[in-house]
Design an enzyme around this catalytic site. Structure first.
Site, PDB file in Angstrom:
ATOM      1  N   GLU A 144       0.839  -1.018  -0.036  1.00 27.18           N
ATOM      2  CA  GLU A 144       0.124   0.106  -0.008  1.00 27.18           C
ATOM      3  C   GLU A 144       1.021   1.168   0.098  1.00 27.18           C
ATOM      4  O   GLU A 144       1.713   1.123   0.773  1.00 27.18           O
ATOM      5  CB  GLU A 144      -1.019  -0.001   1.063  1.00 27.18           C
ATOM      6  CG  GLU A 144      -1.844   1.102   1.299  1.00 27.18           C
ATOM      7  CD  GLU A 144      -2.861   1.125   2.347  1.00 27.18           C
ATOM      8  OE1 GLU A 144      -2.779   0.334   3.524  1.00 27.18           O
ATOM      9  OE2 GLU A 144      -3.481   2.401   2.558  1.00 27.18           O
ATOM     10  N   ARG A 177       5.357 -12.842   9.565  1.00 27.77           N
ATOM     11  CA  ARG A 177       5.932 -11.616   9.292  1.00 27.77           C
ATOM     12  C   ARG A 177       7.390 -11.546   9.991  1.00 27.77           C
ATOM     13  O   ARG A 177       7.592 -12.341  10.870  1.00 27.77           O
ATOM     14  CB  ARG A 177       5.182 -10.474  10.055  1.00 27.77           C
ATOM     15  CG  ARG A 177       3.880 -10.340   9.733  1.00 27.77           C
ATOM     16  CD  ARG A 177       3.236  -8.999  10.739  1.00 27.77           C
ATOM     17  NE  ARG A 177       3.680  -7.907  10.580  1.00 27.77           N
ATOM     18  CZ  ARG A 177       3.168  -7.096   9.591  1.00 27.77           C
ATOM     19  NH1 ARG A 177       2.193  -7.655   8.900  1.00 27.77           N
ATOM     20  NH2 ARG A 177       3.568  -5.769   9.265  1.00 27.77           N
ATOM     21  N   LYS A 237       4.569   0.700   8.797  1.00 31.64           N
ATOM     22  CA  LYS A 237       4.609   1.883   8.227  1.00 31.64           C
ATOM     23  C   LYS A 237       3.840   3.054   9.070  1.00 31.64           C
ATOM     24  O   LYS A 237       4.426   4.210   8.942  1.00 31.64           O
ATOM     25  CB  LYS A 237       3.973   1.673   6.704  1.00 31.64           C
ATOM     26  CG  LYS A 237       4.680   1.218   5.580  1.00 31.64           C
ATOM     27  CD  LYS A 237       4.021   1.459   4.325  1.00 31.64           C
ATOM     28  CE  LYS A 237       3.745   0.137   3.633  1.00 31.64           C
ATOM     29  NZ  LYS A 237       2.366  -0.011   3.709  1.00 31.64           N
TER      30      LYS A 237
END
Ligand code: ATP
Ligand code: MG
Length: 551
Positions: free
Chosen positions: A36, A261, A271
């Site tokens: 994103e 992750r 982020k």
């Protein structure tokens, strides 16, 4: 676990892909990396990039870069550009550059198809009411009164949502699945919301935007992705991923596979949180060398190869774990040990006057740029009557076994002569400010006769040295898992940046290109800062220390 780039260690995802190809389930593997554009990429993304691009490359497949741009309020073209740059810099080439927004029209059409099949409806309830109706893990949800709305009415309302006839948040399009499903993601999840926000690509064309889960699976299918790799938190979303694709008219049905992750100790990989560090001014920007972003690591002096090596070493599993920072640091240390040119720099200068050295003499001594790699060539290092050594390399009151310079003792200046200290000059506060020495002219490249000199220290010529600012970086956070804190900004390490303004570096560095990397002998690995360094003022960032000194 460590391997070469040519023969990567296998992992469960590589095994699935290999098996699928062997069974001719697909003629070619197609993966995608779907960030994103709401921030810069971080080291966690590097893991996903290496996995997706790596698996495609190893199998003669393709990997797309797809911007998941369905949340326009947080996204920007600046982030899009930064992400493209970082993926390229890491050494990967995408087959196709796509955006979820490329598919807005198709996504809309598929939503209409779901409504026509009685599998989606428009809900007028508030977010709060919908949450209340959704139930909990132990309590089934309740059907919204709008669930029984007629198809014709749903089609009409959805068209009006698109046409901008309603206020933001007034209606939602929801999938009609199962309000009693054990998996809450299946309790009639939202597919579209009304949101009047300018989109960096589609401008004001749309006032409704599709939700992530709905967009991701359809975008994957449109691109004929074979293996859709994502992190573990999406495992619970997989039934929805499959449900959407099973209920629309589309040929392809990618397989979603989840992996753990990357979490890295003493830093943060999110982020949103990294953005807060930037916005609140705790760091100088997304590319601050303390940031775990690709841009930050690059500016600190990391190489793409070291980051790829790190991603290979940590492996890919289904188990969450946190990796020690030392693993990442070892990768760059090994790389730079092999590849960085050597140079001399004195961070805390102490002047040494060599009294018996001729006044105006300057010798251009030859030094290897790399002790093991002759191909890296040699350079000239000027030697003269006055040199700087590091304050650390002289001890007024030497600790036991001290091998460096002391009053009355000898030491070798690296690549030059053995010197002996005769006199120590101090200022009024007792701080050592200058040493008077003599040199033994027979010791250039030779051992002195009749005595052993153990210590070798680095130096730079006073008249030739260049001034430099040196930035020493340390962990950004004081605790291993800052993300677990209520306020992660409260556990920032106040000593994460130490600026040394009066360093002296050897004259050959005047021609160093921005971003070039060096081992300052006996000091550490450094890189010429790409943003703040100039011919008038050299600025070096410490990439990593010579050894793992963190305790
Ligand atoms: P962030 O919270 O930092 O924004 P994200 O998962 O929301 O992370 P995306 O831009 O959506 O970020 O991620 C793009 C891809 O990178 C996704 O497939 C995601 O699973 C993967 N990814 C993100 N963070 C990590 C991580 N820490 N380790 C491995 N993969 C990650
Ligand atoms: Mg995200």
């Amino acid at each position: 676990m460590s391997t070469t780039e040519n023969s990567p260690a296998t992992n469960f995802i590589r095994q699935i892909v290999t098996k699928d190809l062997a069974e001719k389930k697909h003629s070619q593997v197609i993966t995608r990396f779907p960030p994103e554009p709401n921030g810069f990429l971080h080291i966690g993304h590097a893991k996903s990039i290496c996995l997706n691009f790596g698996i495609a490359a190893e199998n003669n497949g393709k990997c797309n870069l797809r911007f998941d741009d369905t949340n326009p309020e947080k996204e920007s073209i600046e982030y899009v550009r930064a992400i493209e740059k970082d993926v390229h810099w890491l050494g990967f080439e995408w087959a196709e550059l796509r955006h979820s927004s490329d598919y807005f029209e198709l996504l809309y059409d598929f939503a209409v198809e779901l409504i026509e099949k009685g599998l989606a409806y428009v809900d007028s309830h508030s977010a709060e009411q919908i949450r209340e109706f959704r139930g909990t893990l132990t309590k089934p949800g309740k059907a919204s009164p709008d669930r029984s709305r007629s198809k014709a009415e749903n089609l009409d309302l959805f068209a009006k949502m698109r046409a901008g006839e309603f206020a933001d948040g007034q209606y939602l399009l929801r999938a009609k699945i199962d309000m009693a499903a054990a998996n809450i993601n299946m309790r009639d999840p939202a597919l579209y919301r009304i949101r009047r926000v300018h989109h960096q690509r589609t401008g004001d064309d749309w006032c409704i935007y599709p939700m992530y889960d709905y967009t991701d699976c359809i975008s994957d299918a449109i691109e004929n992705i074979t293996h859709s790799l994502c992190t573990l938190e999406f495992a619970d979303h997989r039934p929805l991923y499959d449900w959407v694709l099973d209920n629309i008219t589309i040929d392809s049905h990618p397989q979603q596979i989840e992996f753990a992750r990357l979490e890295l100790e003493y830093t943060i990989v999110s982020k949103r949180k990294l953005n807060q560090l930037v916005v609140d001014g705790h760091v100088s920007g997304w590319d601050d060398p303390r940031m775990p972003t690709i841009a930050g690591l690059r500016r600190a002096g990391f190489t793409p190869g070291a980051i790829r090596d790190f991603c290979e070493r940590i492996g890919v599993t289904k188990k969450d774990s946190s990796i020690e920072m030392a693993v990442l640091e070892n990768c760059i240390r090994e790389d730079l040990n092999n590849t960085a040119a050597r140079a001399m720099a004195v961070l805390d200068p102490l002047k040494v006057v060599i009294e018996n050295y001729p006044h105006d003499q300057v010798e251009q001594l030859e030094a290897s740029n790399h002790p093991q790699n002759e191909a890296m060539g040699k350079r000239k290092v000027p030697f003269a009557k006055e040199v700087y050594i590091d304050q650390d390399d002289f001890a007024d009151v030497p600790p036991p076994k001290y091998k460096r310079l002391v009053e009355g003792g000898e030491v070798r200046l690296r690549g030059a002569y053995v010197i002996k200290c005769h006199q120590v000059i101090k200022d009024v506060d007792g701080k050592v400010i200058e040493l008077r020495c003599t040199y033994d002219e027979n010791t250039l490249g030779k051992k002195p006769e009749g005595r052993k000199v153990k210590g070798v220290i680095h130096w730079v010529s006073v008249t030739h040295a260049l001034d430099a600012e040196v930035r020493l970086y340390d962990r950004l956070f004081k605790v291993p898992n800052p993300a677990a804190e209520d306020d992660f900004c409260a556990v920032l390490n106040p000593g994460s940046l130490q600026v040394i303004s009066g360093a002296k570096v050897e004259s050959s560095l005047s021609t160093a290109g921005l971003g070039s990397r060096f081992q300052f002998e006996r000091v550490g690995y450094f890189c010429l800062d790409t943003e703040d360094s100039s011919a008038d003022k050299l600025v070096f960032n410490r990439t990593v220390t010579l050894r793992d000194t963190w305790v």
